[in-house]
Design an enzyme around this catalytic site. Structure first.
Site, PDB file in Angstrom:
ATOM      1  CE  LYS A 178     -11.669  11.383   3.677  1.00 42.29           C
ATOM      2  NZ  LYS A 178     -12.396  10.658   2.693  1.00 42.29           N
ATOM      3  CG  ASP A 192     -12.927  12.501  -0.416  1.00 36.46           C
ATOM      4  OD1 ASP A 192     -12.309  13.074   0.700  1.00 36.46           O
ATOM      5  OD2 ASP A 192     -13.067  11.327  -0.435  1.00 36.46           O
ATOM      6  CD  GLU A 213       9.987   4.453   0.722  1.00 36.19           C
ATOM      7  OE1 GLU A 213      11.274   4.805   0.542  1.00 36.19           O
ATOM      8  OE2 GLU A 213       9.633   3.272   0.095  1.00 36.19           O
ATOM      9  CG  HIS A 252      11.879   0.624   1.496  1.00 35.40           C
ATOM     10  ND1 HIS A 252      11.061   0.828   0.196  1.00 35.40           N
ATOM     11  CD2 HIS A 252      12.357  -0.583   1.308  1.00 35.40           C
ATOM     12  CE1 HIS A 252      11.123  -0.285  -0.280  1.00 35.40           C
ATOM     13  NE2 HIS A 252      11.708  -1.302   0.108  1.00 35.40           N
ATOM     14  N   GLY A 283       9.498  -2.365  -5.336  1.00 35.26           N
ATOM     15  CA  GLY A 283       8.315  -3.313  -5.950  1.00 35.26           C
ATOM     16  C   GLY A 283       8.438  -4.627  -5.561  1.00 35.26           C
ATOM     17  CB  CYS A 299      13.633  -1.142  -2.787  1.00 35.09           C
ATOM     18  SG  CYS A 299      13.832  -2.785  -2.325  1.00 35.09           S
ATOM     19  CE1 TYR A 300      11.762  -5.038 -10.164  1.00 31.63           C
ATOM     20  CE2 TYR A 300      11.413  -2.967 -11.150  1.00 31.63           C
ATOM     21  CZ  TYR A 300      11.390  -4.147 -11.144  1.00 31.63           C
ATOM     22  OH  TYR A 300      11.249  -5.057 -12.364  1.00 31.63           O
TER      23      TYR A 300
END
Ligand code: XMP
Length: 516
Positions: free
Chosen positions: A372, A227, A170, A168, A55, A82-83
């Site tokens: 999506k 969607d 990710e 990170h 964050g 991280c945060y």
């Protein structure tokens, strides 16, 4: 939602969605909740583990995002990123300080301790860092397991089942990141990795049946897009003819779209489709309106009125309807659930926002945790046609926000023709599915041209093509000159009323994807 989930608490990082995606790539269901989620809400997902995201804040900021610190004491494995590392350190009695300089970009870390998180990973590896603060003193029980040249890179307390990394894992730049997350999810949390599209479909069908019951009825607004079509198909599998799908022609659809969507939805997908052609009503209300926000509001409100009237008509026929199915996706919810509250409205987006309140309907949003591409694989698994699944996004207010100035039947026809050429040529070039959106915009600019021996004085049309992950940011696409040439030639030759074509080379930000 189900027993194998990993809950990610969002502290506002731009990468939070990526964490969820990576975990789901590991075939474990994961849901992102705002960091303010209650313990009950978190437990409702029956998590096998919890991840605290990064964050932008400092733990000492006055408006540092709050979270219920009891998540650290649930006994579930926790991974702070991280945060998340700062949060854990701060809450459990360690000390966070501003680092001497911001560490941003690639960094080489060295694993210095035994850790299940780093099992089978190389002893040193390249990772992606983006932080200003760092941990100076660790909370009791914690040890350092990896270091970067400037700061600590990973800590853990096995006894409390808490792990945390400063980098990170990710993002793609952290090459070993997915392996680290795999270790967390499988080794540490003991997840099974059985979350597949089919599993999601079965589970959703079960839940919808449970919610709606034996007799409940639902209604759904089809937009023609992916969607709402996937959401409706899922609910149709659960409750069949007790779902009514309403498709409204607002007069600003693409060329031939009203007929095509009807055909796809009822013939190919077998949905219970009820169509309403309200073109005249919409166009009457739009007459003389040029302000973009007014156009959006008129279309949004008129849509709600038309849909409401149709629902009432249906109710007279079949009895009361209690549920509204919406194809809301994760990126649609995230803005309104941000840690700092709803982000500033840049444009009022018209989905079917006002409907549930006005009609006192309960919402069913089967896709609200998905991205999506995940929605597409769910649709594919249910055998939906690629033509529906691969369709590029199209805004609710349709061509009205692509006709600058007044929306008149003549202008709509011009844009429909130009747009149809763009779509067809992009398809013909094999680019349609590689591009997030490609379309034409009708500008209120007239210019002089010459055709044969005739002077022309006609409209200008802009071509827009963008790449994007989720519509929040976008890059303009350098379409091949050959394709642009073909599009331009065809529009000027075939669409009487347009004599000039220009190409939009603006990314988002600072531009938006739509022109209004
Ligand atoms: P902007 O123009 O804000 O668009 O960069 C981002 C994405 O959202 C779509 N869009 C809309 N979708 N209702 C929708 O359902 C709307 O009012 C709306 N406005 C924009 C746009 O096409 C792009 O994909």
């Amino acid at each position: 939602m189900e027993e194998q989930s990993i809950v990610i608490l969002d502290f506002g990082s731009q990468y939070t969605q990526l964490i969820a995606r990576r975990i789901r790539e590991l075939k474990v269901f994961s849901a992102v909740l705002p960091c303010t989620a209650s313990l009950d809400e978190i437990k409702g997902y029956k998590p096998a583990g919890i991840i605290l995201s990064g964050g932008p804040s400092s733990v000492y900021d006055e408006d540092a995002p709050p979270a219920d610190e009891r998540v650290l004491a649930l006994g579930l494995p926790v991974l702070g990123i991280c945060y998340g590392l700062h949060y854990i350190t701060h809450k459990l009695g360690g000390k966070i300080v501003p680092g001497p300089k911001r560490e941003y970009g690639h960094a080489e870390i060295t694993v210095s301790g035994e850790s299940r998180l780093f099992r089978d990973l190389p002893p040193s590896m390249n990772v992606w860092m983006s932080h200003g603060d760092e941990a100076k003193t660790l909370p009791p029980g914690f040890t350092i397991v990896a270091k970067s040249p400037n700061a600590l890179a990973a800590i853990q307390d096995e006894a409390r089942r808490i792990w945390a990394v400063q980098f990170h894992p990710e993002v793609h730049h952290t090459k070993q990141g997915i392996n680290l997350l795999r270790n967390f999810v499988y080794e540490i949390c003991g997840a099974r990795g059985d979350w597949t599209p089919q599993h999601f479909i079965n589970e959703t069908i079960r839940q919808v049946r449970e919610t709606v019951g034996e007799k409940g009825k639902a209604i759904c607004a089809l937009s023609g897009g992916v969607d709402s079509a996937v959401a409706a198909t899922l609910v149709d599998k659960a409750i069949g003819r007790r779902l009514w799908c309403v498709f409204v022609n607002n007069g600003v659809l693409r060329k031939g779209e009203f007929g095509k969507v009807q055909q796809n939805m009822s013939d190919k997908l077998g949905l219970n489709v009820d169509t309403v052609d309200a073109t005249k009503l919409f166009l009457d209300k739009l007459a003389g309106v040029t302000d973009p926000e007014k156009k959006r509001k008129i279309i949004g409100n008129t849509f709600i009125d038309v849909f409401d009237a149709e629902a009432q008509r249906l109710e007279k026929e079949v009895g009361s309807v209690d549920y509204l199915v919406q194809g809301t996706l994760y990126p649609d919810v995230i803005e309104s659930r941000s840690v700092r509250g709803p982000s500033q409205t840049i444009k009022t987006h018209h989905n079917v926002g006002g409907l549930p309140d006005k009609m006192k309907l309960k919402l069913i949003e089967p896709l609200k945790d998905l991205f999506k591409d995940e929605v597409r694989s769910i649709g594919r698994e249910m055998g939906m046609p690629e033509e529906v699944l691969q369709r590029q996004p199209f805004p609710g207010p349709g061509l009205a926000v692509r006709i600058l100035g007044e929306v008149t039947p003549d202008r709509i026809a011009l844009l429909q023709d130009a747009d149809d050429i763009v779509v067809n040529e992009i398809r013909r070039a094999g680019l349609y599915t590689q591009i997030w959106q490609s379309f034409a915009v009708l500008l209120p600019v007239m210019s002089v041209g010459v055709m044969g021996d005739q002077r022309t004085y006609a409209y200008t049309c802009a071509i827009r093509a963008v790449h994007s992950e989720d519509g929040m940011t976008a890059d303009w696409v350098p379409l091949p000159y050959e394709v642009l040439k073909k599009i331009s030639n065809r529009i000027v030759n075939e669409v009487r009323g347009i004599n000039r074509v220009v190409y939009d080379i603006t990314s988002k930000p600072p531009g938006t994807i739509e022109w209004e």
